[in-house]
Design an enzyme around this catalytic site. Structure first.
Site, PDB file in Angstrom:
ATOM      1  N   LYS A   1      39.456  35.587  40.739  1.00  0.00           N
ATOM      2  CA  LYS A   1      40.907  35.691  40.902  1.00  0.00           C
ATOM      3  C   LYS A   1      41.372  34.571  41.818  1.00  0.00           C
ATOM      4  O   LYS A   1      40.707  34.263  42.826  1.00  0.00           O
ATOM      5  CB  LYS A   1      41.198  37.058  41.514  1.00  0.00           C
ATOM      6  CG  LYS A   1      42.630  37.487  41.619  1.00  0.00           C
ATOM      7  CD  LYS A   1      42.668  38.938  42.103  1.00  0.00           C
ATOM      8  CE  LYS A   1      44.077  39.506  42.186  1.00  0.00           C
ATOM      9  NZ  LYS A   1      44.056  40.952  42.542  1.00  0.00           N
TER      10      LYS A   1
ATOM     11  N   SER B   1      46.550  43.694  39.724  1.00  0.00           N
ATOM     12  CA  SER B   1      46.914  42.291  39.706  1.00  0.00           C
ATOM     13  C   SER B   1      45.801  41.346  39.284  1.00  0.00           C
ATOM     14  O   SER B   1      46.024  40.149  39.098  1.00  0.00           O
ATOM     15  CB  SER B   1      47.412  41.868  41.084  1.00  0.00           C
ATOM     16  OG  SER B   1      46.394  42.048  42.068  1.00  0.00           O
TER      17      SER B   1
ATOM     18  N   SER C   1      43.967  47.197  41.793  1.00  0.00           N
ATOM     19  CA  SER C   1      44.035  45.941  41.047  1.00  0.00           C
ATOM     20  C   SER C   1      42.735  45.493  40.409  1.00  0.00           C
ATOM     21  O   SER C   1      42.718  44.503  39.681  1.00  0.00           O
ATOM     22  CB  SER C   1      44.580  44.822  41.949  1.00  0.00           C
ATOM     23  OG  SER C   1      45.940  45.037  42.223  1.00  0.00           O
TER      24      SER C   1
END
Length: 446
Positions: free
Chosen positions: A77, A153, A177
Site C-alpha cells: 500500500k 482503504s 482496511s
C-alpha cells in the site's frame, strides 16, 4: 507462475527450477497487462525488482541458502515508505513531498526473507476509506467484477492479490482496511494484534488504532509473510518486545480443543443474505452453535493540511476529517473510557472461548460509485457502514483473519477473532477452513 502461491515460488526458486529473474519478469509483465484494468498499482519498481532478483539468483548459484520467501514478488500500500519514492498515502499533497530515504521496516524484513518488491499500491486517501475509490488516482477495481469495489482503504492490495498480479501484498488496518478488501476481493487478510508488527516508516492514520498486515490467496502464504515480519522494532514505540513466535508450525493441527462461538447481538444485525450464508457455512464447518453477545486522532494529524491545502483533499475525506476535528475534548475522554471498558468486557469472553466468529462486511462488493444501501429496511449511507463489523475489533486491537467464502456471484469473508497475541490460533482455524474447502480464494476470469 501467475497464480502460483508464494510458497510454491520460493520452493521453485530455492531448488533452481525457476530463476528469481524469470519470476520477477513474469510478475512485471502481468502488472503491465492487467493493471490498466484493475488500477491496483500507482508505482512499479521494475529496476529495483530486477536487481534484487539477480542478486537472489547469484546467491543460489554460489551455493548459499535463500530465505523462506525467495523470489516471491510482493507490493505494498502506498503509505509504506519505499526508498526513492514519495510516500503518497493516497493523497495529492504527499506526492509533492521529498522521496523516502529508507524502506519501511516490514519491507526490509520481507526482502531479508528473499521477497522482491515490485511496487506501491492504490489506496483511499490517507487511509480514510472503505471503498477502494481514490479521487486522485481513480478507483481500484475488483478482479471478480470490474464494475465493483475492491473495498478500502487497502483496495490496491486486495485487487493486486486477487487478480494474480502478486501473491502477497501489505496493507494497513485502522478500522477494517485489510479485512474489507479481503472480503470484497475474496482473499485472506490478517490484522495482527495491535503492536505485533512494526509500523516504522509508514504514514499514520490513527496512531492508537493503526495495524499493518498481509493479504494473500492462501493461509500458508499469509503465515509465511507474517512470520517473516515479526519481531521488536525500536523505531515503532508500540511494537511489542515479545519473543518471536512462528505461526507456521501451527498449521495443519486442526481445531480440536479450541472453544469457539459466534458473535451475536450487534454482529448479527444488518446483514445481507450473502453475509448470513457465509457465517452459516463457516459455523457449520467448525461445528459452532454457541452465540456470544459481544475519528478524532486522524483529524488532529491533518489539521495543518486542512487549514493550508483543503482544496487538495478528496472532498469526502476532507469533510470527515473536519468533523473529527470539531469533536469536543470531553467526548474524546468519554470515548477513551468506553474503549477501556469495552476491551475489558471482551477479554472476559476469552476466558470462556478461544475463537469468536463474526461477519467481515454486511454485504459483498457494491458497485463503484454506489452511495447507499438498504440495511434493516432503511436506506443507509454506504461508506461509513461498510466497516460496521470490523471497527469494534480494531477498536481494541485483537488479532483477526478474514477468510473468503466463495459464494456466487461474488465472494465475502468471515472474521476469525482471538485474544491478543494469539495469531497462531486464528491462522490455525483459517487453515482448517481452507483445507475443508469452505474458505478458499477463487481465481477470477481475467
Amino acid at each position: 507462475m501467475n497464480w502460483a502461491s508464494a510458497s510454491e515460488i520460493a520452493r521453485a526458486v530455492a531448488a533452481g527450477e525457476q530463476s528469481a529473474v524469470s519470476v520477477t519478469d513474469a510478475a512485471l509483465a502481468r502488472i503491465e497487462r492487467l493493471n490498466p484494468k484493475l488500477n491496483a498499482f500507482t508505482d512499479v519498481t521494475a529496476e529495483r525488482a530486477q536487481a534484487k532478483a539477480r542478486v537472489l539468483d547469484q546467491t543460489r548459484q554460489g551455493g548459499k541458502p535463500l530465505g523462506p520467501l525467495a523470489g516471491v514478488p510482493f507490493a505494498v500500500k502506498n503509505l509504506f515508505d519505499i526508498e526513492g519514492l514519495p510516500t503518497r498515502a493516497g493523497s495529492k499533497i504527499n506526492r509533492r513531498h521529498p522521496k523516502a530515504g529508507r524502506d519501511a521496516t516490514l519491507i526490509e524484513r520481507l526482502e531479508a526473507a528473499g521477497a522482491v518488491l515490485v511496487g506501491g499500491l492504490n489506496m483511499g486517501e490517507y487511509a480514510y476509506d472503505f471503498t477502494g475509490e481514490n479521487v486522485h488516482d481513480g478507483p481500484s477495481r475488483n478482479p471478480h467484477d470490474l464494475s465493483r469495489m475492491t473495498g478500502g482503504s487497502s483496495g490496491g492490495s486486495g485487487g493486486a492479490v486477487a487478480g494474480g498480479l502478486v501473491p502477497l501484498a501489505l496493507g494497513s488496518d485502522t478500522n477494517g482496511s485489510i479485512r474489507v478488501p479481503a472480503s470484497f476481493c475474496g482473499i485472506f487478510g490478517l490484522k495482527p494484534t495491535y503492536g505485533r508488527l512494526s509500523r516504522a516508516r509508514t504514514f499514520p492514520f490513527v496512531a492508537s488504532l493503526d495495524h499493518l498486515g498481509p493479504l494473500a490467496r492462501n493461509v500458508r502464504d499469509l503465515t509465511l509473510s507474517y512470520d517473516a515480519m515479526q519481531g521488536h522494532d525500536p523505531d515503532d514505540p508500540v511494537c511489542a518486545d515479545r519473543p518471536h513466535e512462528p505461526a507456521a508450525s501451527q498449521l495443519g493441527r486442526g481445531t480440536r480443543g479450541l472453544r469457539m462461538a459466534m458473535a451475536g447481538g450487534y454482529f448479527r444485525k444488518n446483514l445481507f443474505g450473502e453475509a448470513r450464508q457465509a457465517m452459516e457455512r463457516v459455523a457449520t464447518a467448525l461445528g459452532v452453535d454457541r452465540e456470544m453477545i459481544t475519528a478524532t486522532e486522524g483529524a488532529a494529524l491533518h489539521l495543518e493540511r486542512l487549514r493550508q491545502q483543503a482544496r487538495d483533499f478528496d472532498p469526502a475525506v476532507r469533510d470527515r476529517l473536519i468533523a473529527g476535528a470539531l469533536v469536543p475534548a470531553a467526548m474524546i475522554t468519554q470515548a477513551q473510557q468506553f474503549r477501556r471498558w469495552y476491551r475489558e468486557r471482551v477479554l472476559e469472553l476469552f476466558r470462556e472461548v478461544d475463537v469468536i466468529l463474526a461477519p467481515a462486511t454486511p454485504c459483498a462488493a457494491p458497485a463503484i460509485g454506489q452511495q447507499t444501501f438498504v440495511l434493516d429496511g432503511v436506506e443507509t449511507p454506504l461508506r461509513p457502514n461498510i466497516g460496521i463489523h470490523t471497527q469494534p475489533i480494531s477498536f481494541i486491537g485483537l488479532p483477526v483473519v478474514a477468510v473468503p467464502v466463495p459464494l456466487k456471484p461474488l465472494p465475502i469473508a468471515v472474521q476469525i477473532i482471538a485474544a491478543p497475541w494469539r495469531e497462531d490460533v486464528v491462522l490455525r482455524v483459517a487453515d482448517t477452513l481452507e483445507q475443508s474447502g469452505v474458505a478458499v480464494a477463487q481465481q477470477p476470469g481475467l
